[in-house]
Write an enzyme that holds these catalytic residues in place. Structure first.
Site, mmCIF file in Angstrom:
data_model
loop_
_atom_site.group_PDB
_atom_site.id
_atom_site.type_symbol
_atom_site.label_atom_id
_atom_site.label_comp_id
_atom_site.label_asym_id
_atom_site.label_seq_id
_atom_site.Cartn_x
_atom_site.Cartn_y
_atom_site.Cartn_z
ATOM 1 N N GLN A 98 19.479 20.570 -22.663
ATOM 2 C CA GLN A 98 18.201 20.553 -23.359
ATOM 3 C C GLN A 98 18.286 21.366 -24.640
ATOM 4 O OE1 GLN A 98 15.408 18.890 -22.721
ATOM 5 N NE2 GLN A 98 16.162 17.927 -20.848
ATOM 6 N N TYR A 133 21.423 10.377 -13.300
ATOM 7 C CA TYR A 133 21.601 10.819 -14.688
ATOM 8 C C TYR A 133 21.655 12.354 -14.665
ATOM 9 C CZ TYR A 133 19.630 6.116 -15.254
ATOM 10 O OH TYR A 133 19.345 4.782 -15.135
ATOM 11 N N GLU A 168 26.404 10.658 -12.603
ATOM 12 C CA GLU A 168 26.449 10.877 -14.054
ATOM 13 C C GLU A 168 27.628 10.079 -14.601
ATOM 14 O OE1 GLU A 168 25.039 12.676 -16.769
ATOM 15 O OE2 GLU A 168 26.810 11.910 -17.802
ATOM 16 N N ASP A 215 16.522 11.066 -14.533
ATOM 17 C CA ASP A 215 16.351 11.693 -15.851
ATOM 18 C C ASP A 215 17.165 10.884 -16.863
ATOM 19 O OD1 ASP A 215 15.895 13.387 -17.978
ATOM 20 O OD2 ASP A 215 17.149 15.011 -17.235
ATOM 21 N N CYS A 223 11.836 11.366 -21.676
ATOM 22 C CA CYS A 223 11.640 11.901 -23.031
ATOM 23 C C CYS A 223 11.032 10.847 -23.937
ATOM 24 C CB CYS A 223 12.945 12.446 -23.611
ATOM 25 S SG CYS A 223 14.269 11.253 -23.659
#
Ligand SMILES: C[S@@+](CC[C@H](N)C(=O)[O-])C[C@H]1O[C@@H](n2cnc3c(N)ncnc32)[C@H](O)[C@@H]1O
Length: 434
Positions: free
Chosen positions: A265, A296, A318, A365, A392
């Protein structure tokens, strides 16, 4: 909803001037006005204002007031504010002096497309964007939550990309353009990043990524611009290339190692706030005996959240092998299986895929484009008791929520966090169950 922040490049030096009444904010950090029945997405305005704006896309042909045939066929135009005729009470001097509307649009640095708006009103506008996305794409009947402040609205970026052009000028790109804009100070960046950027000597044409991890020591990588679009980059180091440096980030008492250019982040408070929000939403719904998925997963941030909530069987998935390797190290003390795979393939991998997720929790995510229909359908088919979706992008979230709702999963609680102050970006976390 069209995303007006993307599309063909703009040329701010041509195009007619229009006087526009601005009525709303649109997805992508631009604002809605109308001219002769056509929608104009105008930058650097505020709903309620009257502004003078130059049409930048499509660029009309010489001698024509409203444009050539191609321009006339377009359902919307883009424009840049060049003068505020009737200002909103929410207007403030832009946080970035160089981004003031008195400067030519191509000389305004990008990245702070709401920087001319009082910070509380920025959050109110972001909530409107989320509400509109939920109403239009998620089937309606979902109330967007208040957007929560982080407490750090200035100098927040721990990761910054700058560019060096052919004339060796260094700076961010102008908004919606690949023109370098030299700035006196990078007002969004952490002070140490700004200082490091100003201390950089003469650099070759390309891009520079600056990172300030938890130790406060700024690292930077210089790369040719062409690498930006290289698919190989995302799969880890290429043969003959040095292994990237590793940095440490911290959330609560736990350390997370990651590649200096790996995903983390950007806001210094974001990882802890998201960990807290996910824990808040999942509190009481993590059954220890079920399998839980962190999709993710990056370097394992939310797998650690699941472990803290009492999960004993956790799989984190991932696509980056280096991130997965870091996740294994970061979660040594926890019984976590880290899988390197694309989420869509993992969910259809049979014996190598998820086994006993019924009654468990699934965290998604995904990148900005969202998880997409196939992944959402496969997650719902696992029959988890709780799903937490970290998003997001409000429109991608709303589209995936619509798919989940069609499969019986309803949003129960939602939190929205202002992890990108002065820009239109917004992080939303939603809890779903049947
Ligand atoms: C928004 S980041 C979230 C990372 C992590 N949850 C965190 O908070 O640190 C999205 C992650 O998904 C990974 N990714 C992108 N597409 C993927 C896919 N199709 N399958 C698996 N991982 C993917 C990226 O490498 C990135 O690490």
């Amino acid at each position: 909803m069209t995303d007006p922040s993307t599309g063909p490049g703009t040329d701010a030096s041509a195009g007619p001037l229009l006087d526009l009444d601005v009525t709303a904010i649109a997805h992508g950090g631009v604002f809605v006005a109308r001219h002769e029945g056509r929608v104009v997405f105008v930058a650097d305005a505020i709903p309620g204002e009257r502004v003078r704006a130059r049409v930048t896309d499509p660029v009309p042909s010489t001698g024509s007031e409203t444009g050539n045939g191609a321009a006339d066929k377009r359902s919307f135009w883009r424009a840049e504010t060049v003068e505020v005729l009737d200002a909103s009470p929410h207007r403030r001097p832009h946080v970035w002096a160089e981004a003031d509307v008195s400067r030519p649009p191509e000389q305004r640095p990008g990245g702070a497309d709401l920087g001319h708006i009082e910070i509380g009103h920025q959050r109110a506008l972001k909530r409107q964007v989320l509400q509109e996305a939920l109403d239009r794409f998620a089937g309606g009947g979902i109330a967007a939550p208040e957007v929560e402040a982080t407490g750090t609205d200035e100098n927040w970026r721990t990761r910054v990309t700058l560019h060096v052009d052919a004339e060796h000028r260094i700076g961010p790109y102008a908004a919606r353009s690949h023109r370098v804009v030299p700035v006196a100070e990078h007002v969004l960046a952490r002070p140490a990043i700004d200082a490091a950027a100003r201390a950089l000597g003469d650099l070759p044409e390309g891009r520079i990524e600056l990172v300030e991890p938890a130790d406060g020591q700024v690292r930077f990588l210089v790369r040719p611009e062409s690498e930006r679009f290289s698919r190989k980059d995302r799969r880890g180091p290429r043969r003959g290339r040095p292994t990237p440096e590793t940095v440490i980030e911290r959330v609560g008492g736990r350390e997370f190692q990651l590649d200096v250019d790996g995903f983390w982040q950007i806001h210094p408070d974001a990882a802890a706030l998201l960990d807290g929000a996910v824990a808040d939403l999942l509190q009481g719904s993590v059954a220890p005996e079920a399998e839980h998925l962190d999709l993710y997963g990056g370097v394992g941030l939310f797998a650690a959240t699941l472990a803290r909530l009492g999960a004993r069987k956790i799989t984190t998935v991932e696509s980056s092998p280096r991130a997965t390797r870091h996740a294994v190290e970061n979660l040594r003390d926890v019984d976590v299986t880290a899988v390197t795979a694309r989420v869509d393939r993992y969910l259809r991998a049979g014996d190598a895929g998820p086994q006993n997720v019924a009654g468990g929790a699934v965290i998604l995510d995904p990148p900005r484009s969202g998880a997409g229909r196939a992944v959402v359908e496969d997650v719902a088919a696992l029959d988890p008791a709780a799903i937490v979706y970290v998003a997001c992008d409000p429109v991608a979230l709303a589209r995936d929520l619509a798919t989940f709702r069609g499969l019986g999963y309803e949003p129960r609680r939602m939190r929205a966090l202002d992890l990108f102050p002065h820009s239109h970006h917004l992080e939303t976390v939603a809890l779903l169950s049947r």
